[in-house]
Design a protein around this motif. Structure first.
Motif, PDB file in Angstrom:
ATOM      1  N   TYR A 535       0.831  -1.208   0.000  1.00  0.00           N
ATOM      2  CA  TYR A 535       0.000   0.000   0.000  1.00  0.00           C
ATOM      3  C   TYR A 535       0.864   1.255   0.000  1.00  0.00           C
ATOM      4  CZ  TYR A 535      -3.393   3.505   1.514  1.00  0.00           C
ATOM      5  OH  TYR A 535      -4.172   4.629   1.596  1.00  0.00           O
ATOM      6  N   THR A 536       1.913   1.273   0.831  1.00  0.00           N
ATOM      7  CA  THR A 536       2.819   2.426   0.855  1.00  0.00           C
ATOM      8  C   THR A 536       3.493   2.602  -0.497  1.00  0.00           C
ATOM      9  OG1 THR A 536       3.261   1.883   3.182  1.00  0.00           O
ATOM     10  CG2 THR A 536       4.658   3.533   2.157  1.00  0.00           C
ATOM     11  N   ARG A 537       3.914   1.491  -1.088  1.00  0.00           N
ATOM     12  CA  ARG A 537       4.537   1.561  -2.409  1.00  0.00           C
ATOM     13  C   ARG A 537       3.567   2.115  -3.446  1.00  0.00           C
ATOM     14  NH1 ARG A 537       7.606  -4.290  -3.070  1.00  0.00           N
ATOM     15  NH2 ARG A 537       9.318  -3.943  -1.589  1.00  0.00           N
ATOM     16  N   ALA A 538       2.322   1.676  -3.360  1.00  0.00           N
ATOM     17  CA  ALA A 538       1.324   2.144  -4.319  1.00  0.00           C
ATOM     18  C   ALA A 538       1.065   3.640  -4.167  1.00  0.00           C
ATOM     19  CB  ALA A 538       0.030   1.359  -4.143  1.00  0.00           C
ATOM     20  N   LEU A 539       1.048   4.133  -2.927  1.00  0.00           N
ATOM     21  CA  LEU A 539       0.872   5.570  -2.705  1.00  0.00           C
ATOM     22  C   LEU A 539       2.019   6.353  -3.325  1.00  0.00           C
ATOM     23  CD1 LEU A 539      -0.329   5.758   1.017  1.00  0.00           C
ATOM     24  CD2 LEU A 539      -1.700   6.183  -1.025  1.00  0.00           C
ATOM     25  N   ALA A 555      -0.694   6.712 -12.709  1.00  0.00           N
ATOM     26  CA  ALA A 555      -0.776   5.492 -11.899  1.00  0.00           C
ATOM     27  C   ALA A 555      -1.801   5.673 -10.786  1.00  0.00           C
ATOM     28  CB  ALA A 555       0.597   5.174 -11.306  1.00  0.00           C
ATOM     29  N   SER A 556      -2.543   4.632 -10.488  1.00  0.00           N
ATOM     30  CA  SER A 556      -3.532   4.680  -9.416  1.00  0.00           C
ATOM     31  C   SER A 556      -3.624   3.313  -8.764  1.00  0.00           C
ATOM     32  CB  SER A 556      -4.903   5.097  -9.967  1.00  0.00           C
ATOM     33  OG  SER A 556      -5.357   4.163 -10.923  1.00  0.00           O
ATOM     34  N   ILE A 557      -4.264   3.286  -7.619  1.00  0.00           N
ATOM     35  CA  ILE A 557      -4.453   2.029  -6.894  1.00  0.00           C
ATOM     36  C   ILE A 557      -5.815   1.474  -7.291  1.00  0.00           C
ATOM     37  CG2 ILE A 557      -4.472   0.924  -4.628  1.00  0.00           C
ATOM     38  CD1 ILE A 557      -3.027   3.362  -3.526  1.00  0.00           C
ATOM     39  N   PRO A 558      -5.882   0.267  -7.830  1.00  0.00           N
ATOM     40  CA  PRO A 558      -7.182  -0.279  -8.246  1.00  0.00           C
ATOM     41  C   PRO A 558      -8.103  -0.504  -7.054  1.00  0.00           C
ATOM     42  CG  PRO A 558      -5.488  -1.983  -8.304  1.00  0.00           C
ATOM     43  CD  PRO A 558      -4.778  -0.684  -8.054  1.00  0.00           C
ATOM     44  N   GLY A 559      -9.418  -0.452  -7.318  1.00  0.00           N
ATOM     45  CA  GLY A 559     -10.388  -0.686  -6.249  1.00  0.00           C
ATOM     46  C   GLY A 559     -10.539   0.518  -5.348  1.00  0.00           C
ATOM     47  N   ARG A 560     -11.158   0.284  -4.219  1.00  0.00           N
ATOM     48  CA  ARG A 560     -11.360   1.363  -3.260  1.00  0.00           C
ATOM     49  C   ARG A 560     -11.251   0.818  -1.841  1.00  0.00           C
ATOM     50  NH1 ARG A 560     -17.340   3.656  -3.765  1.00  0.00           N
ATOM     51  NH2 ARG A 560     -16.606   4.757  -1.919  1.00  0.00           N
ATOM     52  N   GLN A 561     -10.903   1.711  -0.947  1.00  0.00           N
ATOM     53  CA  GLN A 561     -10.762   1.338   0.451  1.00  0.00           C
ATOM     54  C   GLN A 561     -12.128   0.963   1.037  1.00  0.00           C
ATOM     55  OE1 GLN A 561      -8.314   3.191   4.192  1.00  0.00           O
ATOM     56  NE2 GLN A 561      -9.543   4.605   3.004  1.00  0.00           N
ATOM     57  N   PRO A 562     -12.223  -0.122   1.827  1.00  0.00           N
ATOM     58  CA  PRO A 562     -13.514  -0.492   2.402  1.00  0.00           C
ATOM     59  C   PRO A 562     -13.975   0.542   3.423  1.00  0.00           C
ATOM     60  CG  PRO A 562     -11.769  -1.830   3.348  1.00  0.00           C
ATOM     61  CD  PRO A 562     -11.155  -1.052   2.223  1.00  0.00           C
ATOM     62  N   SER A 563     -15.291   0.726   3.529  1.00  0.00           N
ATOM     63  CA  SER A 563     -15.830   1.621   4.557  1.00  0.00           C
ATOM     64  C   SER A 563     -15.591   0.997   5.926  1.00  0.00           C
ATOM     65  CB  SER A 563     -17.323   1.833   4.334  1.00  0.00           C
ATOM     66  OG  SER A 563     -18.033   0.640   4.623  1.00  0.00           O
ATOM     67  N   PRO A 564     -15.624   1.800   7.005  1.00  0.00           N
ATOM     68  CA  PRO A 564     -15.377   1.241   8.348  1.00  0.00           C
ATOM     69  C   PRO A 564     -16.295   0.087   8.705  1.00  0.00           C
ATOM     70  CG  PRO A 564     -15.289   3.629   8.403  1.00  0.00           C
ATOM     71  CD  PRO A 564     -15.753   3.261   7.035  1.00  0.00           C
ATOM     72  N   ALA A 565     -17.525   0.086   8.171  1.00  0.00           N
ATOM     73  CA  ALA A 565     -18.464  -0.992   8.484  1.00  0.00           C
ATOM     74  C   ALA A 565     -18.152  -2.275   7.720  1.00  0.00           C
ATOM     75  CB  ALA A 565     -19.891  -0.542   8.183  1.00  0.00           C
ATOM     76  N   GLN A 566     -17.296  -2.184   6.683  1.00  0.00           N
ATOM     77  CA  GLN A 566     -17.016  -3.335   5.834  1.00  0.00           C
ATOM     78  C   GLN A 566     -15.622  -3.897   6.023  1.00  0.00           C
ATOM     79  OE1 GLN A 566     -17.797  -1.389   2.101  1.00  0.00           O
ATOM     80  NE2 GLN A 566     -19.915  -2.110   2.013  1.00  0.00           N
ATOM     81  N   ALA A 579      -1.607  -6.700  -5.522  1.00  0.00           N
ATOM     82  CA  ALA A 579      -1.136  -7.637  -6.539  1.00  0.00           C
ATOM     83  C   ALA A 579      -0.335  -8.787  -5.929  1.00  0.00           C
ATOM     84  CB  ALA A 579      -0.272  -6.893  -7.559  1.00  0.00           C
ATOM     85  N   LEU A 580       0.111  -8.640  -4.680  1.00  0.00           N
ATOM     86  CA  LEU A 580       0.930  -9.669  -4.038  1.00  0.00           C
ATOM     87  C   LEU A 580       0.126 -10.573  -3.116  1.00  0.00           C
ATOM     88  CD1 LEU A 580       4.018  -7.460  -3.041  1.00  0.00           C
ATOM     89  CD2 LEU A 580       3.688  -8.812  -5.128  1.00  0.00           C
ATOM     90  N   ALA A 581      -1.193 -10.391  -3.074  1.00  0.00           N
ATOM     91  CA  ALA A 581      -2.026 -11.145  -2.129  1.00  0.00           C
ATOM     92  C   ALA A 581      -1.960 -12.640  -2.401  1.00  0.00           C
ATOM     93  CB  ALA A 581      -3.462 -10.652  -2.203  1.00  0.00           C
TER      94      ALA A 581
END
Length: 607
Positions: A535-539, A555-566, A579-581
């Motif tokens: 994540y730091t690398r992507a930023l 360049a951008s980070i695919p997807g979106r950050q989950p909301s606090p409830a998710q 990409a390394l998951a």
């Protein structure tokens, strides 16, 4: 009720209301027979040992009648409050779900009812409904409904624009279901708290209607009716009217005191006092005597188990500038609010430890905590207009800090305010002190807010995205000023930003947050080339520079950050975008040391 403040008004309100409830329960069984006992030999008597409040025109004991009337009076007041709340809540919530034109009609109706005198509205409704308890209850209920409608309208407006309400509309969810499922549950608590104060108003209103002869009619009686019956004798035997008058006044005061206390208790932020439900904070360990700020296992929880900040730990040393970075919604600003005791109700702050300037905030009283935060902590927010009162002059607002927290005289505080404004390089500080905030530019207002923080001797400065709304030139000036202030005063600084480039320029150490957790912590000199978390690398990779190929998409980070409830309780929250998951990411990684002053929470840290 558990958070009810232990203040004299709160205790008095709780005691009076409890006494009234007990009286309503035991009054009729104990004194009901005596209240109805007709005594031809004791008609229209004044106070005596046998009848402390005298008797009525049938010789009935007025003290017993006052005690017995408590149940009927409170019952009618409760029914009136529920009717008024029901009508008002429906009217106030409708504009949030109706089409715009229909919503405006309802809003205009509410505004007209609020402007109409309540007593006239109550009397008009009572006359139409008919004399007696029924008419009085409907009349006062209708009279208090506009107040509930206005409150509900204000609260519902803040919820109606939420994404989940828009999604429900898009999916074709019926409007009635949107109201009952999405709007009302999220504004229920302040409405329920308002019921207590409305109960006191309903009680007084019903007594007034009965006193005017429009309310309860014989043979029934409430406190207002007893006051009406005794008023004709007030100049001969005033005690006959004193009993019901005192009962009405004390009951009204009791409900209002309790309502105020409950509202204040609800609006208070809970200080860090340990673990919350479902949370096991990490071991606190020994406190760091060198740290100005030490946070361990800090969490912020909202109703429904939503946790925007999750077991966060960090330290800031004297003179050190630590950057807290992450996308919007990662929990940065709530972390700052939790440290400063500014998390809005109903948020609950919990943690293993929160120490400022060597003192554990959880062990301090409310007064001690307020004094420590007022003198040792300075907060600079993104929008200086939110920190400065537009109706007051800048110098007066700065001077207030010295008067309240340092006991300075007005003259001394004014002199220090001008000095602090000059200290942050505002030209002609004496002239700027006499201006209102709107007369200053954005950069000047931000400098004034920093000067406000320097009115005391802060040991910690929290700057929450203080340069976001400023142009590049002013932004650089503010960053340079923060560095100067930190170096000169030795204050620790927590700098919050979503701009990792700004953090890399200003800070000594960087803490990266994602979905409420710290995922990496490292020295700033390692940020560009030594970051290990994906994540730091992507930023960092998303920052364009002079060598970026302008023919290619940024360049951008695919997807979106989950909301606090998710945010998943188990597993890495960044896995869906990484990409390394691997399958191992189904288990949440802990923050582990990766070198000197460098920690990473990732299973694939060496990839």
């Amino acid at each position: 009720m558990a958070r009810l403040p232990r203040t004299p008004p709160a205790i008095a309100g709780a005691f009076i209301v409890t006494l009234l409830v007990v009286l309503a329960i035991i009054g009729p069984p104990l004194w009901g027979e005596q209240a109805e006992l007709i005594n031809a030999g004791a008609i229209l008597q004044g106070a005596s040992a046998e009848h402390p409040l005298g008797t009525d025109n049938l010789g009935r004991d007025l003290l017993a009648r006052v005690l017995v009337a408590g149940r009927f009076s409170l019952g009618l007041a409760l029914l009136t409050t529920l009717i008024g709340a029901g009508i008002g809540i429906v009217l106030g919530a409708l504009p949030a779900i109706l089409p715009r034109r229909a919503g405006r009609v309802v809003t205009s109706t509410v505004n007209a009812l609020v402007a109409f005198p309540g007593l006239l509205l109550a009397m008009f409704t009572a006359v139409i409904a008919g004399l007696g308890a029924k008419g009085a209850v409907l009349g006062i209920g209708v009279a208090i409904a506009p107040g509930f409608a206005r409150l509900t309208q204000t609260l519902a407006a803040s919820v109606a624009g939420a994404d989940y309400v828009a999604a429900a509309r898009m999916l074709g969810v019926p409007r009635r279901r949107i109201l009952t499922t999405h709007v009302l549950p999220n504004i229920a608590e302040p409405l329920i708290l308002n019921l207590t104060q409305a109960m006191g108003g309903a009680l007084l209103g019903l007594a007034g209607m009965s006193f005017l002869g429009l309310g309860v009619q014989p043979p029934s009686f409430d406190w207002g009716r007893l006051l009406f019956d005794g008023f004709s004798r007030i100049y001969v035997t005033p005690e006959v009217a004193l009993g019901p008058a005192v009962a009405v006044a004390v009951a009204g005061i009791g409900f209002n005191l309790l309502g105020d206390a409950l509202a204040k208790a609800a609006s208070r932020t809970t200080a860090p006092t340990g673990k919350s439900a479902g949370e096991v904070p990490p071991p606190a360990g020994e406190p760091d005597p060198e740290a100005v700020l030490e946070v361990s296992g800090l969490s912020v929880t909202f109703p429904g188990g939503v946790r925007p900040v999750r077991e966060l730990s960090l330290t800031v040393a004297p003179g050190e500038i630590v950057g807290l970075v992450g996308e919007s919604g990662s929990g940065k600003s709530l972390t700052a609010a939790a440290i400063g005791g500014l998390v809005p109700y109903p948020g609950v702050v919990s943690g293993a430890r929160l120490r400022l300037a060597g003192q554990d905030l959880g062990e301090l009283s409310e007064q001690q905590r307020r004094k420590l935060l007022g003198t040792s902590l300075a907060m600079v927010f993104q929008d200086p207009m939110a920190s400065l009162n537009p109706a007051l002059k800048v110098g007066g607002q700065l001077a207030e800090v010295a008067v309240v927290h340092q006991g300075a005289t007005r003259a001394e505080a004014r002199e220090r305010a001008v000095d602090r404004l000059g200290h942050v390089h505002l030209p002609e500080p004496d002239k700027q002190a006499r201006r209102h905030p709107h007369e200053l530019s954005g950069g000047m207002r931000q400098r004034a807010v920093i000067a406000m923080g320097l009115m005391g001797t802060p040991k910690l400065i929290i700057a929450d995205e203080p340069t976001t709304a400023l142009d590049v030139t002013v932004q650089r000036q503010i960053l340079r000023l923060l560095r100067e202030v930190s170096a000169e005063t030795g204050a620790a600084t927590l700098f919050i930003s979503h701009d990792i480039a700004v953090v890399g320029e200003l800070c000594d150490r960087v803490v990266v947050m994602y979905a409420g957790r710290v995922v990496e912590e490292l020295p700033v000199e390692q940020l560009a080339t030594g970051a290990r978390h994906p994540y730091t690398r992507a930023l960092i990779a998303s920052l364009p520079d002079m060598e970026t190929d302008r023919t290619q998409p940024l360049a951008s980070i695919p997807g979106r950050q989950p909301s606090p409830a998710q945010v998943p309780e188990q597993g890495c929250a960044f896995a869906d975008r990484c990409a390394l998951a691997t399958s191992r990411c189904a288990e949440r990684p802990s923050l582990v040391s990766y070198g000197k002053a460098h920690s990473v929470a990732c299973w694939e840290v060496d990839s």
